[in-house]
Scaffold this motif. Structure first.
Motif, PDB file in Angstrom:
ATOM      1  N   SER A 190       2.018   1.790 -14.179  1.00  0.00           N
ATOM      2  CA  SER A 190       1.869   2.826 -13.177  1.00  0.00           C
ATOM      3  C   SER A 190       1.930   2.275 -11.765  1.00  0.00           C
ATOM      4  O   SER A 190       2.166   3.022 -10.830  1.00  0.00           O
ATOM      5  CB  SER A 190       0.559   3.577 -13.402  1.00  0.00           C
ATOM      6  N   LEU A 191       1.693   0.998 -11.588  1.00  0.00           N
ATOM      7  CA  LEU A 191       1.687   0.484 -10.213  1.00  0.00           C
ATOM      8  C   LEU A 191       2.879  -0.411  -9.882  1.00  0.00           C
ATOM      9  O   LEU A 191       2.968  -0.936  -8.785  1.00  0.00           O
ATOM     10  CB  LEU A 191       0.388  -0.271  -9.947  1.00  0.00           C
ATOM     11  N   PHE A 192       3.765  -0.583 -10.801  1.00  0.00           N
ATOM     12  CA  PHE A 192       5.033  -1.279 -10.496  1.00  0.00           C
ATOM     13  C   PHE A 192       4.829  -2.629  -9.832  1.00  0.00           C
ATOM     14  O   PHE A 192       5.457  -2.937  -8.828  1.00  0.00           O
ATOM     15  CB  PHE A 192       5.926  -0.411  -9.604  1.00  0.00           C
ATOM     16  N   LEU A 193       3.883  -3.385 -10.351  1.00  0.00           N
ATOM     17  CA  LEU A 193       3.667  -4.692  -9.737  1.00  0.00           C
ATOM     18  C   LEU A 193       4.955  -5.530  -9.760  1.00  0.00           C
ATOM     19  O   LEU A 193       5.222  -6.300  -8.843  1.00  0.00           O
ATOM     20  CB  LEU A 193       2.557  -5.430 -10.488  1.00  0.00           C
ATOM     21  N   LEU A 197      -7.239   1.255  -6.936  1.00  0.00           N
ATOM     22  CA  LEU A 197      -5.892   1.027  -6.408  1.00  0.00           C
ATOM     23  C   LEU A 197      -5.937   0.147  -5.166  1.00  0.00           C
ATOM     24  O   LEU A 197      -5.144  -0.790  -5.005  1.00  0.00           O
ATOM     25  CB  LEU A 197      -5.279   2.387  -6.076  1.00  0.00           C
ATOM     26  N   VAL A 198      -6.892   0.445  -4.285  1.00  0.00           N
ATOM     27  CA  VAL A 198      -7.023  -0.377  -3.077  1.00  0.00           C
ATOM     28  C   VAL A 198      -7.398  -1.797  -3.478  1.00  0.00           C
ATOM     29  O   VAL A 198      -6.842  -2.782  -2.959  1.00  0.00           O
ATOM     30  CB  VAL A 198      -8.057   0.243  -2.121  1.00  0.00           C
ATOM     31  N   ALA A 199      -8.305  -1.907  -4.415  1.00  0.00           N
ATOM     32  CA  ALA A 199      -8.691  -3.233  -4.890  1.00  0.00           C
ATOM     33  C   ALA A 199      -7.470  -3.987  -5.415  1.00  0.00           C
ATOM     34  O   ALA A 199      -7.252  -5.164  -5.094  1.00  0.00           O
ATOM     35  CB  ALA A 199      -9.721  -3.085  -6.005  1.00  0.00           C
ATOM     36  N   PHE A 200      -6.687  -3.278  -6.162  1.00  0.00           N
ATOM     37  CA  PHE A 200      -5.461  -3.859  -6.719  1.00  0.00           C
ATOM     38  C   PHE A 200      -4.587  -4.415  -5.599  1.00  0.00           C
ATOM     39  O   PHE A 200      -4.092  -5.554  -5.663  1.00  0.00           O
ATOM     40  CB  PHE A 200      -4.735  -2.762  -7.493  1.00  0.00           C
ATOM     41  N   SER A 201      -4.401  -3.626  -4.550  1.00  0.00           N
ATOM     42  CA  SER A 201      -3.520  -4.054  -3.467  1.00  0.00           C
ATOM     43  C   SER A 201      -4.099  -5.260  -2.758  1.00  0.00           C
ATOM     44  O   SER A 201      -3.388  -6.237  -2.474  1.00  0.00           O
ATOM     45  CB  SER A 201      -3.319  -2.917  -2.463  1.00  0.00           C
ATOM     46  N   PHE A 202      -5.407  -5.215  -2.446  1.00  0.00           N
ATOM     47  CA  PHE A 202      -6.008  -6.344  -1.746  1.00  0.00           C
ATOM     48  C   PHE A 202      -5.915  -7.608  -2.589  1.00  0.00           C
ATOM     49  O   PHE A 202      -5.586  -8.684  -2.086  1.00  0.00           O
ATOM     50  CB  PHE A 202      -7.474  -6.042  -1.438  1.00  0.00           C
ATOM     51  N   LEU A 236       0.829  -1.202   0.000  1.00  0.00           N
ATOM     52  CA  LEU A 236       0.000   0.000   0.000  1.00  0.00           C
ATOM     53  C   LEU A 236       0.860   1.246   0.000  1.00  0.00           C
ATOM     54  O   LEU A 236       0.607   2.217  -0.704  1.00  0.00           O
ATOM     55  CB  LEU A 236      -0.925  -0.008   1.220  1.00  0.00           C
ATOM     56  N   PHE A 237       1.895   1.175   0.836  1.00  0.00           N
ATOM     57  CA  PHE A 237       2.789   2.313   0.926  1.00  0.00           C
ATOM     58  C   PHE A 237       3.389   2.631  -0.438  1.00  0.00           C
ATOM     59  O   PHE A 237       3.384   3.772  -0.895  1.00  0.00           O
ATOM     60  CB  PHE A 237       3.885   1.984   1.935  1.00  0.00           C
ATOM     61  N   ALA A 238       3.845   1.567  -1.088  1.00  0.00           N
ATOM     62  CA  ALA A 238       4.482   1.771  -2.389  1.00  0.00           C
ATOM     63  C   ALA A 238       3.483   2.304  -3.407  1.00  0.00           C
ATOM     64  O   ALA A 238       3.800   3.192  -4.207  1.00  0.00           O
ATOM     65  CB  ALA A 238       5.088   0.455  -2.880  1.00  0.00           C
ATOM     66  N   ASN A 239       2.268   1.764  -3.385  1.00  0.00           N
ATOM     67  CA  ASN A 239       1.334   2.129  -4.430  1.00  0.00           C
ATOM     68  C   ASN A 239       0.639   3.456  -4.188  1.00  0.00           C
ATOM     69  O   ASN A 239       0.276   4.158  -5.122  1.00  0.00           O
ATOM     70  CB  ASN A 239       0.287   1.024  -4.591  1.00  0.00           C
TER      71      ASN A 239
END
Lengths: 562, 519, 105, 490
Positions: free
Chosen positions: B282-285, B216-221, A557-560
């Motif tokens: 953009s999100l550097f996965l 973005l939050v969805a992406f992280s979860f 989360l921090f990174a994104n």
């Protein structure tokens, strides 16, 4: 190469030798040089027996005056040595002799450097059996040293010829001169076999270690082949004049002190080579003729002297001056032959040395190489000290050792007598020899002045010897040996080797331990966390897993969101 | 076969799920070990055949969009089948079928016969779930099937012999639930942001959404959730115990399929749904996945070296191999994706074969404790040979499947200039040489410590006397997988082409087609 | 030469001395065609022969001491220390001597 | 018979013979070995036919199997490969004859496994010899490593197992850790792994440093070439039965390594690319060091096979050096040296095995006087040793001449290294037969003749044959030269 070419005859004979009984082998050894001679004279001047190998044109027979001179004397000497060795029943020695003689003849007939190299190495390989045939530990070790040095010469020749080929695109064996790295390598290669100063010790080390008959054979080929090669490739190279002078001078001193008379003869041989090298160095037609004539004669008289010493060894079991004396009582013929040899080497008129040595000396004088002239003069007086007077006197006359050996066996006697006769014939009637030489000879040894000076030298040298002897100023021979430069690789290097090798081993072990240590350190470290039940390998509790999840989540989360 | 008509064969995508789903209650009804095994095998076999048909179909046509029950999206649930799904379906059903053949003897020895039907029921539910995940084109449906498969998996694991199995299962329940809830949350956020659950629609709407924060939050979860389910380092910790304690046939099946399906979801979400530019641009996965992958294959290979229980060793090796796959996926290039996808298949086959070999040993020797396997080769030559050959595959010896994927992966890494990672990949392959080699050396060359032990009566690990070769019903499926492994290894181009096509489709994103399959 | 009371070398001394004298005389009357510097000196060859000979001998007395080592310097199995192997030899004594020894024994 | 032979048939005899080997097994050893010899003869004939085709200007190729996208398994006959194939197939027959004597006299266990692994290894060698691309070569290389591992650990002793670990460890680690990435690197640079005259990477923009690194990856990655410090596996492998040491660790395995090196330099990187980039100058010292250092180590080894092993290490680096010198002359010389050294070294190993089986001696210090008991064996040993040293009249002199000649383009120093090595070779190889022939036999009284104790007929004839061939190769190297003249360098 056709089977009729001179070296091929020898090799085929060697092959046949593997299957012949003893007598047959001895006869074959005698017959082969004769066949070889016939073959040599059947070739017209020019290049023959050309073979394509690896894209190179190898010419096995290049017949001209110089090559013929050496091929002829090698054949004659081979026949004489075979006669001398008629009693030998060691198959290996006989095969070695044949291959050695054939290779040496092949080398002087070689028309290009690669062919030369092949024969060059073959002589090394074949000749060492003449030492090994003695079958003692000492002879084996000596043979090994000898072989390595001989092959060193060979590989230097190879390197040189390849460099030369790369430079010039030619493998022709003609006048080279020390003009490039390649030719320098070849020069050194020849120099080793020619026993240049400091490259000479193999000769004095090895020849006394040969068998009785083997040493006779050894004395004939290798060094003369080298002289031929020098004459072919480096005639007129001024350096050779100096080298030859030093050879002639230094060998004198070393020859005098030796106790083993076969070693004395070995050094004496080096001295004689000096004469030839000077001749090659001067490079005029007269000088080259001189070198060649001297090679021709010295093969005979040096061989004769080795035969005489061999006979003594054969009958008494020793060739050491300290244990010999007064053998003329029971070995008169051997003694007489020895005297002929002595007379020849010391250039007594009517003996062969007289007609050959003066050619070189005169050439040196004509061309103004006065240092060389003096050096050779002194050396030829020195010959009297160590060989011409000392050997016959100590062994056959002089102080009686109490030994009463029987006269040499018939075949040895015959060989010695024929050789001695040849020495005399050449001395008395040198015309055939001169005719054989590559250049026109307009020279006569038998001038009044030459006779006078030579006799003066002989007489006063003799006088000195007698005087010194009466005064008791001559050093008594003791059963000892004398150092030479071979101490470097026989004592110093082996002494240094353990230290070197142990330090290399130490470094290697240190390296190995370092690697293994690092590996085992890493292994233990990883084992601590990865072994069954350790942190990384156990089933984490739910709490731990959740903690990791949260950490990853936070990072993500921090990174994104940032 | 190339033409699937809508009326009859067009229902194949539905059959894919329905057959095992209906077979499961059938098993419960018959309550007979042998019959339920036969039912499971038959259902799995049918799925394999249908999956094979799908593979053939998508290989020549556009992706299939199949509206379940005729309700069109967004109302209904849609199946979306392209090369990647089809491949996954074939992998899951194929390994399931082979493992089921294998399972009978193995399960008979470890589960009492009156409970075996439950095991097969769970198995069927599990493949239903896994294939459902693979086939569906609806994000929420993914979650549903994920739950089905997860719950079935928990019970499969719990069938393990000892109490430890329950603990392992419990841990997996907790972690799996956490992962699932993350996924659910992620999908919820997506729905909130876009108002749709259909993947194709999502793919179209995410780029133009008005609440990028929610996406973005969805992406992280989703990332976290899928990492847990796919056992990506460092969220892998549930896996070793689960694989270790489960009945070995189940392990063979799960190791070949379960995590792979999660990886499929990961690719589907991040490539097809979010799109490669979004996820990796953009999100550097890749900054998350690549370190995880590298850490996984290096650290887990090291851990595997030290394991004495073969099941644990292979479990950690699995995490390491997942690292390879993730590395390929994280590269976000055609070559990298190809490498990842092809390794999903190859590793599935190889690891299943390895666990089967271990299962054979477990059956006969009663344990799989490495130091006590001395001179096993003399007693179980075929099993040991199989282990050896599969081990070659794991190491990546040429002519095996493992070589194909490793070659592809290294090439992909070099293409991106990531040579330090190449070095680490190679280092971890060498570690694979070490851990496989340690086992093989003991099996082949260490002489009779256990036979001495048997003679003196003190045998540490079970009964080593009277060990003999495993039954044919176990050997045959194992060798079938090995044959497949070598076939892939020698004809690598076939799988590479397939994976390459799948990767191309992934990179292109999902395409909006007229629903109803072929048109 | 069967039995010599004095050293044989002594017998040679006088003849050699006379020969030397004759040669020295001849040196004065015969033109030696000298070509090398110094060669023209009277009695050049006589002098250089004696000088060289004596010089070499004296130099070698010194060398003898410096370079001398026991025969087993390079080890007891070096060629210098070892006997020539018996089977390569034929150590026969001269007939009369061996005959007499046979009678003795 | 004008059809061009498909090189794939060279793989068939060794593979088809496998089931027969297992079928006959220990029960019918005569049949088993007869079948192997027949296969060997057939294989040799196949190679000769390919040789004939190649000399006629054809290039026999096989079909291809697409292993990876764009890269396939394919065989084709190229002059160097034909040479290697002929060599290995011929020596397989000879070695099998020899092993019959050896394995029976020595009463070795697991003979069936032995012959089976041997056959697989031979198939792998054929694959390497006729490899049309790097991938095929790599596959064959790995199969060879794995199939020879059971041969190294054949005796099953702790020592053998340790050796096996070293063997597998070094060869696998180097090939996976270095060779494979090098191959993949080439693939991504050039887009092809095919062997193409002049190489494939010249136009890839790799740069000088890149070529140097690539070359180093290949040189060290091919652990079978035994470049120091990756040489340890070779002495370790000497615990294997002697026929294995003879054919595999003196000829097939190690030669596959150096052969691969020559192929890569010629057809992958390209000799002009190597020499123009100067990439080899970092590796030549390593090869030179290996040549000299392993000779020095060989001195210290009293165990005959260990000494021969280090000699092999040294000789292999001749060929590596030839490859690194990268001139047409040196690479030709290197290829010739494969043949010359093979016949010499296999003879030496045959002799070592004969001595072990007949006289039960493996230490050189115990072999005094043994030459008079086993004159044929030791005569063959002496001949082969001279060949290894590189003196006339043995074939070894030609290859040494060519390699040294190739060095002249670069630096005469590298030729001198070969020369020094020659001298060292004399010093540690020749004393063995010399002592055996000329030292007194401790078993008999001085002056008494030693009893004849010659080795059994299969071994005797094998070693006589190989020694004779190394002699013939001096006088008649023409077929070899003509074959290698067909190599397309650019």
């Amino acid at each position: 190469m056709s089977l009729f070419a001179p070296p091929a005859i020898y090799l085929v004979a060697a092959l046949i030798c593997c299957f012949l009984p003893r007598r047959g082998r001895a006869v074959l050894l005698l017959a082969v040089p004769v066949a070889g001679l016939v073959s040599i004279f059947s070739y017209a001047p020019g290049v023959h027996e050309v073979v394509q190998v690896l894209g190179f044109e190898l010419s096995f027979v290049r017949m001209d005056g110089m090559a013929r001179t050496f091929a002829v004397i090698f054949s004659i000497a081979a026949a004489l040595a075979a006669l001398y060795a008629f009693h030998v029943h060691d198959r290996l020695e006989q095969i070695g002799t044949l291959v050695y003689a054939g290779s040496a003849i092949g080398a002087v007939l070689a028309g290009d450097l690669i062919t030369l190299f092949l024969w060059w190495e073959a002589t090394a390989l074949a000749s060492v059996f003449l030492m090994w045939a003695r079958r003692t530990t000492g002879a084996m070790a000596t043979g090994m040293r000898y072989l390595i040095i001989q092959v060193l010469s060979g590989v230097l020749l190879l390197t040189g010829l390849l460099l030369h080929y790369y430079d010039t695109g030619s493998i022709a064996f003609d006048q080279l001169g020390v003009v490039s790295p390649g030719t320098a390598f070849i020069f050194v290669a020849f120099g080793i076999k020619c026993a240049f100063p400091l490259l000479h010790n193999w000769l004095a080390d090895a020849y006394p270690a040969g068998t009785i008959t083997g040493t006779v054979v050894l004395s004939i080929f290798t060094t003369k082949m080298a002289v031929y090669a020098l004459a072919r490739g480096y005639a007129g190279t001024e350096m050779l004049i100096w080298i030859g002078s030093v050879m002639a001078l230094s060998a004198t001193f070393l020859a005098v002190i030796q106790n083993d008379l076969r070693r004395t003869l070995s050094y004496s041989l080096i001295g004689q080579l000096g004469f030839m090298v000077v001749g090659v160095g001067i490079g005029s037609e007269l000088a080259l003729n001189g070198a060649m004539a001297h090679a021709f004669c010295s093969v005979l008289y040096q061989g004769l002297l080795f035969m005489c010493m061999g006979t003594v060894l054969y009958r008494t079991g020793t060739s050491k001056a300290s244990e010999l004396g007064g053998l003329a009582r029971t070995m008169p013929i051997t003694a007489a032959c020895c005297l002929v040899g002595a007379a020849s080497i010391s250039a007594v008129p009517l003996f062969s040395g007289f007609v050959s040595k003066s050619l070189t000396l005169s050439a040196a004088a004509y061309d103004g190489h006065y240092f060389a002239w003096y050096a050779l003069l002194i050396a030829s007086i020195g010959v009297l000290c160590h060989t011409a007077i000392r050997i016959p006197y100590t062994v056959f006359f002089g102080e009686d050792s109490g030994k009463r050996p029987a006269e040499a066996p018939v075949h040895m006697r015959a060989a010695m007598i024929v050789t001695a006769a040849l020495c005399v014939v050449i001395g008395v009637y040198p015309a055939p020899l001169y005719a054989l030489l590559p250049f026109e000879v307009d020279y006569s040894s038998y001038t009044v002045a030459h006779l006078l000076t030579q006799l003066q030298m002989l007489a006063f040298a003799g006088l000195s010897y007698i005087w010194l002897m009466r005064r008791g100023l001559l050093t008594a021979d003791k059963d000892v040996m004398f150092l030479d430069t071979d101490i470097v690789y026989r004592r110093w290097l082996p002494a240094a080797l353990p230290a070197v090798s142990s330090s290399i081993t130490a470094v290697w072990h240190a390296f190995q331990n370092l690697c293994l240590g690092a590996l085992s350190f890493a292994y233990q470290r990883v084992e601590k966390v990865a072994a069954p039940g350790a942190i990384l390998a156990q089933g984490w509790s739910v709490g731990t897993m959740m903690f990791v999840v949260i950490v990853v989540m936070a990072v993500l989360l921090f990174a994104n969101l940032l | 076969m190339s033409e699937l008509s809508v009326s009859t064969a067009g229902q194949i995508p539905a059959l894919q799920i329905i057959v095992p789903m209906l077979a499961a209650p059938l098993c419960v009804l018959v309550r007979n070990a042998r019959a339920s095994w036969l039912i499971a095998l038959a259902a799995s076999g049918v799925s394999t055949v249908t999956a094979w048909l799908l593979v053939l179909h998508v290989g020549e046509h556009e992706p299939i969009r199949y509206a379940l029950g005729g309700w069109l999206p967004p109302t209904g649930i849609e199946y979306y089948i392209d090369t990647l799904n089809a491949t996954m379906l074939l992998l899951v059903s194929g390994i399931s079928t082979v493992a089921l053949v294998y399972a009978r003897e193995s399960i008979a020895s470890s589960i009492s016969s009156d409970r075996q039907y439950l095991f097969y029921t769970s198995w069927l539910l599990c493949i239903t779930g896994l294939m459902g995940i693979a086939i569906t084109g609806d994000a929420f449906n993914v979650f549903v099937f994920l739950e089905i498969s997860s719950i079935a998996t928990y019970s499969l694991i719990a069938f393990g012999k000892d109490r430890q199995a329950l603990i392992a299962s419990f841990r997996y329940v907790v972690m799996g639930s956490v992962g699932a809830s993350f996924i659910l949350l992620g999908i919820g956020f997506l729905y909130a942001a876009t108002g749709t659950l259909n993947m194709v629609d999502l793919a179209a709407r995410i780029p133009v959404t008005e609440s990028p924060r929610a996406v973005l939050v969805a992406f992280s979860f989703l990332t976290i959730g899928l990492m847990i389910k796919a056992a990506i380092f460092p969220l892998h910790a549930w896996l070793a115990d689960a694989y270790h304690r489960a009945p070995i046939a189940a392990t063979a099946f799960l190791a070949g399929t379960a995590t792979k399906v999660s990886l499929y979801v990961l690719m589907r979400f991040f490539y097809s749904m979010f799109g490669v530019d979004y996820s990796f641009g953009s999100l550097f996965l890749n900054w998350v996945l690549l370190p995880a992958a590298v850490g996984g294959f290096v650290i887990m290979s090291l851990v595997a070296v030290f394991q004495t229980d073969l099941r644990r060793m292979l479990a950690f090796s699995s995490v390491a191999q997942i690292g390879y796959i993730v590395a390929g996926i994280a590269l976000a290039t055609q070559a990298g994706l190809t490498a990842g996808i092809v390794h999903i298949v190859n590793h599935g086959v190889i690891k299943a074969a390895l666990f089967m070999a271990v299962g054979c040993i477990l059956l006969r020797a009663g344990h799989v404790h490495r130091p006590s396997l001395d001179s096993l080769y003399r007693r179980m030559p075929f099993t040991c040979t199989a282990f050896l050959l599969a081990g070659f595959g794991l190491v990546g010896i040429p002519l095996t499947a493992g070589f194909v994927s490793k070659f592809q992966l290294i090439q992909a890494l070099l293409e991106r200039g990531l040579w330090p990672i190449v070095v680490l990949v190679l280092a971890s392959s060498l570690l694979a040489v070490v851990y496989v080699g340690r086992v093989i050396e003991i099996m082949l060359f260490r002489e009779g410590r256990s036979s001495e032990g048997a003679a003196s009566g003190g045998v540490e690990h079970g009964h080593s006397t009277g060990i003999h070769e495993a039954p044919l019903t176990m050997l045959v499926p194992m060798y079938a997988l090995l044959a497949l492994m070598f076939w892939i290894g020698i004809n690598g181009e076939v799988t590479l082409d397939l994976a390459g096509e799948a990767a191309r489709q992934l990179l292109e994103g999902m395409r909006v087609l007229t629903p109803g399959g072929v048109s | 030469m069967a039995d010599m009371p004095t050293k044989p070398i002594d017998k040679l001394f006088k003849p050699v001395l006379i020969a030397c004298g004759v040669l020295l005389l001849l040196d004065l009357v015969i033109d030696r065609h000298p070509k090398v510097p110094g060669e023209a000196l009277p009695f050049f060859y006589a002098i250089i022969a004696m000088a060289t000979f004596v010089g070499v001998i004296f130099a070698c007395r010194w060398l003898h001491d410096v370079l001398q080592r026991p025969t087993d310097f390079y080890g007891a199995d070096a060629v210098d220390a070892e006997e020539y192997p018996q089977d390569g030899l034929d150590r026969v004594d001269a007939a009369p001597a061996s005959a007499s020894r046979r009678q003795d024994s | 018979m004008n059809e061009i032979v498909n090189p794939i048939i060279t793989l068939l005899p060794p593979l088809l013979v496998l089931p027969l080997i297992f079928y006959y097994g220990e029960a019918n050893r005569n049949f088993r070995e007869g079948v192997i010899i027949a296969a060997g003869v057939f294989l040799f004939i196949a190679n000769v036919m390919i040789y004939r085709d190649v000399m006629a200007g054809a290039m026999p190729v096989s079909g291809e199997i697409h292993l990876l996208a764009g890269y396939s398994l394919k065989l084709s006959a190229e002059p160097m490969g034909v040479m290697f194939g002929l060599l290995a197939s011929f020596l397989w027959v000879v070695t099998t004859v020899y092993s019959i004597g050896y394995m029976r006299d020595h009463d070795e266990p697991f003979q069936t496994r032995f012959y089976a692994c041997f056959a697989i290894a031979l198939a792998a060698v054929m694959g390497a010899a006729y490899a049309d691309n790097l991938l095929t070569l790599f596959v064959a290389y790995e199969v060879l490593t794995l199939s020879t591992y059971p041969l190294v650990t054949h005796s099953g002793t702790d020592k053998a197992k340790r050796a096996g670990r070293v063997y597998l460890g070094i060869l696998m680690c180097s090939s996976i850790g270095l060779l494979l990435p090098a191959i993949i690197w080439v693939a991504s640079l050039a887009g092809t792994l095919d062997f193409v005259p002049g190489g494939v990477i010249a136009d890839s923009g790799i740069g000088r440093t890149g070529i140097a690194v690539l070359l180093a990856l290949f040189a060290f990655g091919i652990g079978k070439a035994a470049l120091m410090p990756l040489h340890r596996w070779l002495p370790a492998a000497m615990v294997a039965p002697t026929p294995v040491s003879a054919l595999l660790h003196a000829v097939a395995v190690v030669k596959t390594g150096v052969f691969a090196m020559l192929k890569i330099v010629t057809y992958t990187i390209g000799i002009d690319t190597v020499s123009a980039s100067g990439a080899a100058q970092w590796l030549l010292p390593v090869a030179a060091f290996t040549i000299i250092a392993s000779s020095c180590v060989a001195f210290t080894k009293d165990n005959l096979k260990a000494r021969l092993a280090y000699s092999t290490v040294s000789q292999l680096s001749y060929i590596v050096m030839a490859a690194l010198l990268a001139t047409t002359m040196s690479v030709t010389g290197g290829a010739m040296h494969i043949i010359m050294h093979a016949f010499g070294k296999i003879t030496l190993f045959f002799c070592a095995g004969a001595i072990l089986v007949t006289a039960h001696k493996e230490n050189i210090s115990e072999m005094d006087g043994l030459g008079r008991r086993m004159p044929i064996t030791f005569a063959a040993f002496a001949i082969a040793a001279i060949g290894i040293i590189g003196l006339p009249p043995l074939g070894g002199v030609w290859s040494k001449l060519m390699i040294a000649g190739g060095a002249m383009d670069i630096n005469v120093f590298w030729a001198l290294v070969l020369m020094v090595s020659t001298l060292l070779n004399i010093a540690y190889l020749l004393p063995i037969p010399i002592r055996a022939f000329f030292s007194p036999d401790p078993g008999v009284a001085p002056g008494q003749p030693s009893p004849r104790q010659e080795t059994s007929a299969p071994m005797r004839w094998s070693l006589m044959l190989t020694a004779a061939i190394s002699l013939v190769l001096f006088f008649y190297p023409a077929p070899l030269v003509e074959l290698l003249a067909l190599v397309q360098w650019r």
